[in-house]
Design an enzyme around this catalytic site. Sequence first.
Site, PDB file in Angstrom:
ATOM      1  N   HIS A 168       0.862  -1.175   0.000  1.00 35.49           N
ATOM      2  CA  HIS A 168       0.000   0.000   0.000  1.00 35.49           C
ATOM      3  C   HIS A 168       0.902   1.229   0.000  1.00 35.49           C
ATOM      4  O   HIS A 168       1.701   1.428   0.912  1.00 35.49           O
ATOM      5  CB  HIS A 168      -0.921   0.013   1.218  1.00 35.49           C
ATOM      6  CG  HIS A 168      -1.842   1.200   1.240  1.00 35.49           C
ATOM      7  ND1 HIS A 168      -3.108   1.165   0.692  1.00 35.49           N
ATOM      8  CD2 HIS A 168      -1.684   2.451   1.731  1.00 35.49           C
ATOM      9  CE1 HIS A 168      -3.688   2.343   0.847  1.00 35.49           C
ATOM     10  NE2 HIS A 168      -2.838   3.149   1.480  1.00 35.49           N
ATOM     11  N   CYS A 169       0.746   2.060  -1.024  1.00 39.21           N
ATOM     12  CA  CYS A 169       1.613   3.227  -1.182  1.00 39.21           C
ATOM     13  C   CYS A 169       0.834   4.492  -0.836  1.00 39.21           C
ATOM     14  O   CYS A 169      -0.073   4.887  -1.593  1.00 39.21           O
ATOM     15  CB  CYS A 169       2.140   3.309  -2.614  1.00 39.21           C
ATOM     16  SG  CYS A 169       3.275   4.695  -2.875  1.00 39.21           S
ATOM     17  N   PRO A 170       1.150   5.154   0.278  1.00 40.51           N
ATOM     18  CA  PRO A 170       0.430   6.400   0.604  1.00 40.51           C
ATOM     19  C   PRO A 170       0.775   7.543  -0.337  1.00 40.51           C
ATOM     20  O   PRO A 170      -0.002   8.488  -0.459  1.00 40.51           O
ATOM     21  CB  PRO A 170       0.889   6.695   2.033  1.00 40.51           C
ATOM     22  CG  PRO A 170       2.209   6.020   2.175  1.00 40.51           C
ATOM     23  CD  PRO A 170       2.145   4.800   1.313  1.00 40.51           C
ATOM     24  N   GLY A 173      -1.753   7.156  -2.858  1.00 42.66           N
ATOM     25  CA  GLY A 173      -3.095   7.099  -2.296  1.00 42.66           C
ATOM     26  C   GLY A 173      -3.875   5.877  -2.685  1.00 42.66           C
ATOM     27  O   GLY A 173      -5.110   5.933  -2.797  1.00 42.66           O
TER      28      GLY A 173
END
Length: 385
Positions: A168-170, A173
Amino acid sequence: MSVMVARKKVVRKWEKLPGRNTFCCDGRIMMARQKGIFYLTLFLILGTCALFFAFECRYLAVQLSPAIPVFAAVLFLFAMATLLRTSFSDPGVIPRALPDEAAFIEMEIEATNGTVPQGQRPPPRIKNFQINNQIVKLKYCYTCKIFRPPRASHCSICDNCVERFDHHCPWVGNCVGKRNYRYFYLFILSLSLLTIYIFTFNIVYVALKSLKIGFLNTLKETPGTYPSSLTVLTVLEVLICFFTLWSVVGLTGFHTFLVALNQTTNEDIKGSWTGKNRVQNPYSHGNIVKNCCEVLCGPLPPSVLDRRGILQQEESTAQEGSCPRGPGTQEPPATQGPGQAQEGHSALSPQVPAPSVSDAELPEEKQRTPGELPVPSPDAGRAEH
């Protein structure tokens, strides 16, 4: 009187999907709920490129070549396109099991494991699956009520199982999975090239200015004037690119290594194929070119969510209205004589109400049975005629 009217309200499937995602544009855009760092990514890219195009590009296009801003614009547009494609797309979310499917899976598990005595821990819910002559374990997801496919994992932030889950890449997003990994890789690759490009030509710009008036004089120009402000902005761009360069270029190199091995970040962190067991990666073709072609150029599977599918729900609304004919109104007989037709017309006329005759006033042989319609006598018709 009030009449109940059923109206159908169109509801899209994305409005009822579980998980912690946000949808825009009637379900066409799908993102995670935490989008603050994604906005920071947009601000850094747009701000740095805007300063570069507004100031340095004009000077470099005149002094060196007009191709410099053109190539920078191509890199910028490609990086923005791949970023938005990564952020706004379905990463490969697997739908959760329906209640009937979940109940059936529970029955299968109970039939396989048998009855577990009270106080003992039940055995792990795992299925064995063979890929390239190697056993791969399929784990059961207690949230989605399914056995996850190979390489899938449950994202704790989005609360969904994602096929070929990478991470999961913030910064984008969104989750990075099977359906958007290639766009994520192209984004960080193009962003690395864009960062190196802007950083290099910022240094070139400062060097060209220093050749004319000297480096110290360039930095000591009168504060508040246009050249001085331009120099300050250039130094700011150089600092942003310098600190961004290490992280983005390093991340690109790491994912290039993973693509060459046909491996995910989740598998690399867990040590799935490099742990104590030294199990070989069953998904690798043993060839760097084949692995890169499969990950980056293979067919893109369609989304299985059907986010814009239609769910119809009925809503009942009450409406006021009047009935034009009472419930006791009777139709005239189907077969009538000339005199009977006139009588029937007078019976239906609103000005002259038709007299009603009860069964008690009729002769015994002409009394009606229950459910029988009244039949007018022929004598009455002739007398009226």
